[in-house]
Design a protein around this motif. Sequence first.
Motif, PDB file in Angstrom:
ATOM      1  N   ALA A 217      10.786  30.492  18.469  1.00 34.43           N
ATOM      2  CA  ALA A 217       9.854  31.458  17.878  1.00 34.43           C
ATOM      3  C   ALA A 217       9.017  32.143  18.955  1.00 34.43           C
ATOM      4  O   ALA A 217       8.806  33.353  18.905  1.00 34.43           O
ATOM      5  N   ARG A 218       8.568  31.375  19.921  1.00 33.89           N
ATOM      6  CA  ARG A 218       7.790  31.957  21.022  1.00 33.89           C
ATOM      7  C   ARG A 218       8.642  32.909  21.848  1.00 33.89           C
ATOM      8  O   ARG A 218       8.187  33.980  22.253  1.00 33.89           O
ATOM      9  N   LYS A 219       9.882  32.520  22.077  1.00 36.58           N
ATOM     10  CA  LYS A 219      10.764  33.321  22.928  1.00 36.58           C
ATOM     11  C   LYS A 219      11.130  34.653  22.277  1.00 36.58           C
ATOM     12  O   LYS A 219      11.214  35.674  22.947  1.00 36.58           O
ATOM     13  N   VAL A 220      11.381  34.642  20.965  1.00 36.04           N
ATOM     14  CA  VAL A 220      11.819  35.870  20.287  1.00 36.04           C
ATOM     15  C   VAL A 220      10.692  36.539  19.499  1.00 36.04           C
ATOM     16  O   VAL A 220      10.923  37.533  18.816  1.00 36.04           O
ATOM     17  N   GLU A 221       9.493  35.972  19.608  1.00 41.26           N
ATOM     18  CA  GLU A 221       8.309  36.525  18.946  1.00 41.26           C
ATOM     19  C   GLU A 221       8.512  36.689  17.440  1.00 41.26           C
ATOM     20  O   GLU A 221       8.367  37.779  16.885  1.00 41.26           O
ATOM     21  N   ALA A 222       8.861  35.579  16.797  1.00 39.94           N
ATOM     22  CA  ALA A 222       9.055  35.559  15.348  1.00 39.94           C
ATOM     23  C   ALA A 222       8.385  34.304  14.789  1.00 39.94           C
ATOM     24  O   ALA A 222       8.026  33.399  15.545  1.00 39.94           O
ATOM     25  N   SER A 223       8.234  34.261  13.485  1.00 36.40           N
ATOM     26  CA  SER A 223       7.617  33.099  12.853  1.00 36.40           C
ATOM     27  C   SER A 223       8.609  31.936  12.815  1.00 36.40           C
ATOM     28  O   SER A 223       9.826  32.141  12.782  1.00 36.40           O
ATOM     29  N   THR A 224       8.073  30.731  12.808  1.00 35.47           N
ATOM     30  CA  THR A 224       8.947  29.563  12.729  1.00 35.47           C
ATOM     31  C   THR A 224       9.701  29.536  11.403  1.00 35.47           C
ATOM     32  O   THR A 224      10.824  29.051  11.341  1.00 35.47           O
ATOM     33  N   ALA A 225       9.107  30.083  10.355  1.00 36.57           N
ATOM     34  CA  ALA A 225       9.795  30.129   9.056  1.00 36.57           C
ATOM     35  C   ALA A 225      11.043  31.003   9.130  1.00 36.57           C
ATOM     36  O   ALA A 225      12.108  30.630   8.623  1.00 36.57           O
ATOM     37  N   SER A 226      10.934  32.162   9.787  1.00 35.08           N
ATOM     38  CA  SER A 226      12.112  33.027   9.898  1.00 35.08           C
ATOM     39  C   SER A 226      13.153  32.411  10.836  1.00 35.08           C
ATOM     40  O   SER A 226      14.359  32.554  10.606  1.00 35.08           O
ATOM     41  N   ILE A 227      12.705  31.687  11.844  1.00 32.94           N
ATOM     42  CA  ILE A 227      13.630  31.006  12.743  1.00 32.94           C
ATOM     43  C   ILE A 227      14.386  29.935  11.969  1.00 32.94           C
ATOM     44  O   ILE A 227      15.606  29.810  12.077  1.00 32.94           O
TER      45      ILE A 227
ATOM     46  N   GLN B 135      28.879  44.519  13.607  1.00 33.80           N
ATOM     47  CA  GLN B 135      30.281  44.107  13.590  1.00 33.80           C
ATOM     48  C   GLN B 135      30.422  42.592  13.707  1.00 33.80           C
ATOM     49  O   GLN B 135      31.374  42.018  13.207  1.00 33.80           O
ATOM     50  N   THR B 136      29.481  41.952  14.369  1.00 35.06           N
ATOM     51  CA  THR B 136      29.535  40.499  14.536  1.00 35.06           C
ATOM     52  C   THR B 136      28.859  39.766  13.383  1.00 35.06           C
ATOM     53  O   THR B 136      29.022  38.567  13.250  1.00 35.06           O
ATOM     54  N   GLY B 137      28.084  40.484  12.585  1.00 36.47           N
ATOM     55  CA  GLY B 137      27.340  39.840  11.508  1.00 36.47           C
ATOM     56  C   GLY B 137      25.978  39.325  11.937  1.00 36.47           C
ATOM     57  O   GLY B 137      25.266  38.728  11.148  1.00 36.47           O
ATOM     58  N   LEU B 138      25.615  39.561  13.190  1.00 35.50           N
ATOM     59  CA  LEU B 138      24.309  39.117  13.681  1.00 35.50           C
ATOM     60  C   LEU B 138      23.273  40.218  13.535  1.00 35.50           C
ATOM     61  O   LEU B 138      23.568  41.388  13.761  1.00 35.50           O
ATOM     62  N   THR B 139      22.076  39.830  13.181  1.00 33.43           N
ATOM     63  CA  THR B 139      20.944  40.748  13.216  1.00 33.43           C
ATOM     64  C   THR B 139      20.383  40.718  14.637  1.00 33.43           C
ATOM     65  O   THR B 139      20.689  39.789  15.404  1.00 33.43           O
ATOM     66  N   PRO B 140      19.569  41.684  15.003  1.00 36.46           N
ATOM     67  CA  PRO B 140      18.946  41.612  16.336  1.00 36.46           C
ATOM     68  C   PRO B 140      18.161  40.314  16.539  1.00 36.46           C
ATOM     69  O   PRO B 140      18.253  39.702  17.605  1.00 36.46           O
ATOM     70  N   ILE B 141      17.437  39.869  15.520  1.00 33.12           N
ATOM     71  CA  ILE B 141      16.682  38.614  15.662  1.00 33.12           C
ATOM     72  C   ILE B 141      17.648  37.437  15.771  1.00 33.12           C
ATOM     73  O   ILE B 141      17.425  36.503  16.540  1.00 33.12           O
ATOM     74  N   GLY B 142      18.735  37.487  15.030  1.00 33.56           N
ATOM     75  CA  GLY B 142      19.738  36.428  15.109  1.00 33.56           C
ATOM     76  C   GLY B 142      20.359  36.342  16.493  1.00 33.56           C
ATOM     77  O   GLY B 142      20.588  35.252  17.029  1.00 33.56           O
ATOM     78  N   PHE B 143      20.616  37.503  17.080  1.00 28.42           N
ATOM     79  CA  PHE B 143      21.155  37.541  18.438  1.00 28.42           C
ATOM     80  C   PHE B 143      20.152  36.911  19.405  1.00 28.42           C
ATOM     81  O   PHE B 143      20.521  36.109  20.266  1.00 28.42           O
ATOM     82  N   GLY B 144      18.872  37.265  19.261  1.00 26.03           N
ATOM     83  CA  GLY B 144      17.833  36.686  20.116  1.00 26.03           C
ATOM     84  C   GLY B 144      17.732  35.181  19.957  1.00 26.03           C
ATOM     85  O   GLY B 144      17.581  34.443  20.939  1.00 26.03           O
ATOM     86  N   ILE B 145      17.845  34.713  18.725  1.00 24.09           N
ATOM     87  CA  ILE B 145      17.789  33.268  18.467  1.00 24.09           C
ATOM     88  C   ILE B 145      18.973  32.576  19.118  1.00 24.09           C
ATOM     89  O   ILE B 145      18.821  31.548  19.786  1.00 24.09           O
ATOM     90  N   LEU B 146      20.153  33.130  18.931  1.00 22.51           N
ATOM     91  CA  LEU B 146      21.350  32.522  19.504  1.00 22.51           C
ATOM     92  C   LEU B 146      21.270  32.502  21.035  1.00 22.51           C
ATOM     93  O   LEU B 146      21.627  31.507  21.670  1.00 22.51           O
ATOM     94  N   MET B 147      20.757  33.575  21.614  1.00 25.59           N
ATOM     95  CA  MET B 147      20.567  33.618  23.068  1.00 25.59           C
ATOM     96  C   MET B 147      19.569  32.539  23.509  1.00 25.59           C
ATOM     97  O   MET B 147      19.804  31.849  24.502  1.00 25.59           O
ATOM     98  N   ALA B 148      18.480  32.398  22.772  1.00 23.22           N
ATOM     99  CA  ALA B 148      17.457  31.407  23.131  1.00 23.22           C
ATOM    100  C   ALA B 148      18.027  29.995  23.075  1.00 23.22           C
ATOM    101  O   ALA B 148      17.769  29.178  23.971  1.00 23.22           O
TER     102      ALA B 148
END
Length: 92
Positions: free
Chosen positions: A37-47, A12-25
């Motif tokens: 990337a370290r905090k949400v366990e994702a690649s720097t490219a996706s971040i 409903q907000t338009g955020l993906t789970p990873i997007g939510f994690g990034i915004l929180m970080a």
Amino acid sequence: MELTHIAKVLMQTGLTPIGFGILMAVNEGAKTQVHIARKVEASTASISESLRAMEDHKLVTLSRSTEDRRVVIPTITQEGKALLHRVSQAFL
């Protein structure tokens, strides 16, 4: 709380789970894409890609480090904080 409820709220907000994690970080003070990337366990490219999309939606601003122009520093906007607040309220 069910995972499907969480997914519905995020959709409903338009955020993906990873997007939510990034915004929180970013809101919690992560200063670079590497830290996020370290905090949400994702690649720097996706971040990087997610941050650009968030900047387009005015959720964050991106600026270059004055010490190292390769480093992009994200800052959460008022719109980003408001979105985090709305999502958080859905879980209370």
